[in-house]
Design a protein around this motif. Sequence first.
Motif, PDB file in Angstrom:
ATOM      1  N   ALA A   1      17.538 -49.407  24.576  1.00  0.00           N
ATOM      2  CA  ALA A   1      16.387 -49.436  25.310  1.00  0.00           C
ATOM      3  C   ALA A   1      16.682 -49.793  26.744  1.00  0.00           C
ATOM      4  N   LEU A   2      17.887 -50.583  27.083  1.00  0.00           N
ATOM      5  CA  LEU A   2      18.351 -50.791  28.386  1.00  0.00           C
ATOM      6  C   LEU A   2      19.297 -50.124  29.250  1.00  0.00           C
TER       7      LEU A   2
ATOM      8  N   VAL B   1      14.543 -48.136  32.349  1.00  0.00           N
ATOM      9  CA  VAL B   1      13.802 -49.403  32.087  1.00  0.00           C
ATOM     10  C   VAL B   1      12.312 -48.976  32.888  1.00  0.00           C
ATOM     11  N   THR B   2      12.515 -49.002  33.984  1.00  0.00           N
ATOM     12  CA  THR B   2      11.531 -48.525  35.262  1.00  0.00           C
ATOM     13  C   THR B   2      12.439 -47.732  36.301  1.00  0.00           C
TER      14      THR B   2
ATOM     15  N   THR C   1       6.213 -48.447  29.817  1.00  0.00           N
ATOM     16  CA  THR C   1       5.249 -47.668  29.041  1.00  0.00           C
ATOM     17  C   THR C   1       5.137 -47.925  27.418  1.00  0.00           C
ATOM     18  N   GLU C   2       4.026 -47.654  27.113  1.00  0.00           N
ATOM     19  CA  GLU C   2       3.672 -47.652  25.668  1.00  0.00           C
ATOM     20  C   GLU C   2       4.828 -47.310  24.705  1.00  0.00           C
ATOM     21  N   ALA C   3       5.660 -46.183  25.100  1.00  0.00           N
ATOM     22  CA  ALA C   3       6.552 -45.844  24.330  1.00  0.00           C
ATOM     23  C   ALA C   3       7.746 -46.697  24.111  1.00  0.00           C
ATOM     24  N   GLN C   4       8.036 -47.276  25.521  1.00  0.00           N
ATOM     25  CA  GLN C   4       9.155 -48.452  25.385  1.00  0.00           C
ATOM     26  C   GLN C   4       8.642 -49.567  25.008  1.00  0.00           C
ATOM     27  N   ARG C   5       7.523 -50.026  24.789  1.00  0.00           N
ATOM     28  CA  ARG C   5       7.109 -51.035  24.267  1.00  0.00           C
ATOM     29  C   ARG C   5       7.247 -51.023  22.463  1.00  0.00           C
ATOM     30  N   ALA C   6       6.837 -49.864  21.990  1.00  0.00           N
ATOM     31  CA  ALA C   6       7.130 -49.485  20.661  1.00  0.00           C
ATOM     32  C   ALA C   6       8.583 -49.474  20.371  1.00  0.00           C
ATOM     33  N   HIS C   7       9.385 -49.049  21.181  1.00  0.00           N
ATOM     34  CA  HIS C   7      10.787 -49.203  20.776  1.00  0.00           C
ATOM     35  C   HIS C   7      10.919 -50.631  20.717  1.00  0.00           C
TER      36      HIS C   7
END
Length: 302
Positions: free
Chosen positions: A165-166, A232-233, A136-142
């Motif tokens: 994150a992981l 993560v997914t 997600t974009e939220a994950q990428r921002a993190h």
Amino acid sequence: MPEGTVRSLSVNGVRYSYRLLERTGPVTGPVTEPVVVLGGALQGMLGWPQMDGRLGPVASVVTADLPGMGTAAPLPPGPSADILCAAVTRIIDDLGVPRVNLFGFSYGAALAFRCAQRNPGRIARLLLGGVPAHITEAQRAHWQRATDRLAAGDTDGFATLVTEALMCLDPERYVARRDLAYRYVKRSMLHAVAHSPHAADSVYRSLGDRPDFSGGLSGVPALVFTGEHDTVTSAERQRAFAATIRGSRFTTIRDTDHWVVLEKAEEVADLALRFFTDRPLEPGGYLTSVPQQERVSGRSKA
């Protein structure tokens, strides 16, 4: 941990190396094609002792510092999928075998899937775990906040954000060995940053190179597995990805998150052993073809 033999290669002028642990089992025992293990973006060739021990009697085990990882030379600017796939093919050629078993975990799952799509005739069986099929974009921002910490010299802050994150840190969800896994993952991130000359570049590249899990696959026996609490997914999205691989099988391993390979290392290694040697995946068999799903914990059916 057995040392194995380290061999140096190059692809497109980029130097890298792989480690070969020759099969240790008797000639009369069950054997299978060499197993090539591809891990996460910051995982090197020495991070898979559980695979050495479990698979060593039936197969040669190969781990690698691919271009841009570990001790290998950095990747040139731009997309890296082509050069990494070529690097894996060079390993197969150097082994002198027609086919290998391919195990990809996390970031390595994207590479393993791409390699199987491009050259299915070289892949005997495909095992994918912790597949980052949807970010997600939220994950990428993190992740971007983590890399900003790294750029600012705050390695501890970087390692903390990456570890968070992981992993699934929700106290309402039970994860086996969560505290131990958290400490190990954070320590590994700190070690990678301190000892790899281009660890930061690997992290930045993982943000820029969006893994492509489209296009499906046929003609390669495949198994996809995930921790039931992978944040993560999600397990549901990984199951949907598995359904794009014709004839594949899918399972979740309970009480684990994205770091299932740490939290239940022996179970994952046993699953790999059974899959790569065409044995029942449990005594009596417990996996079914996609789109059905089974949950697995050790040797008991949920």
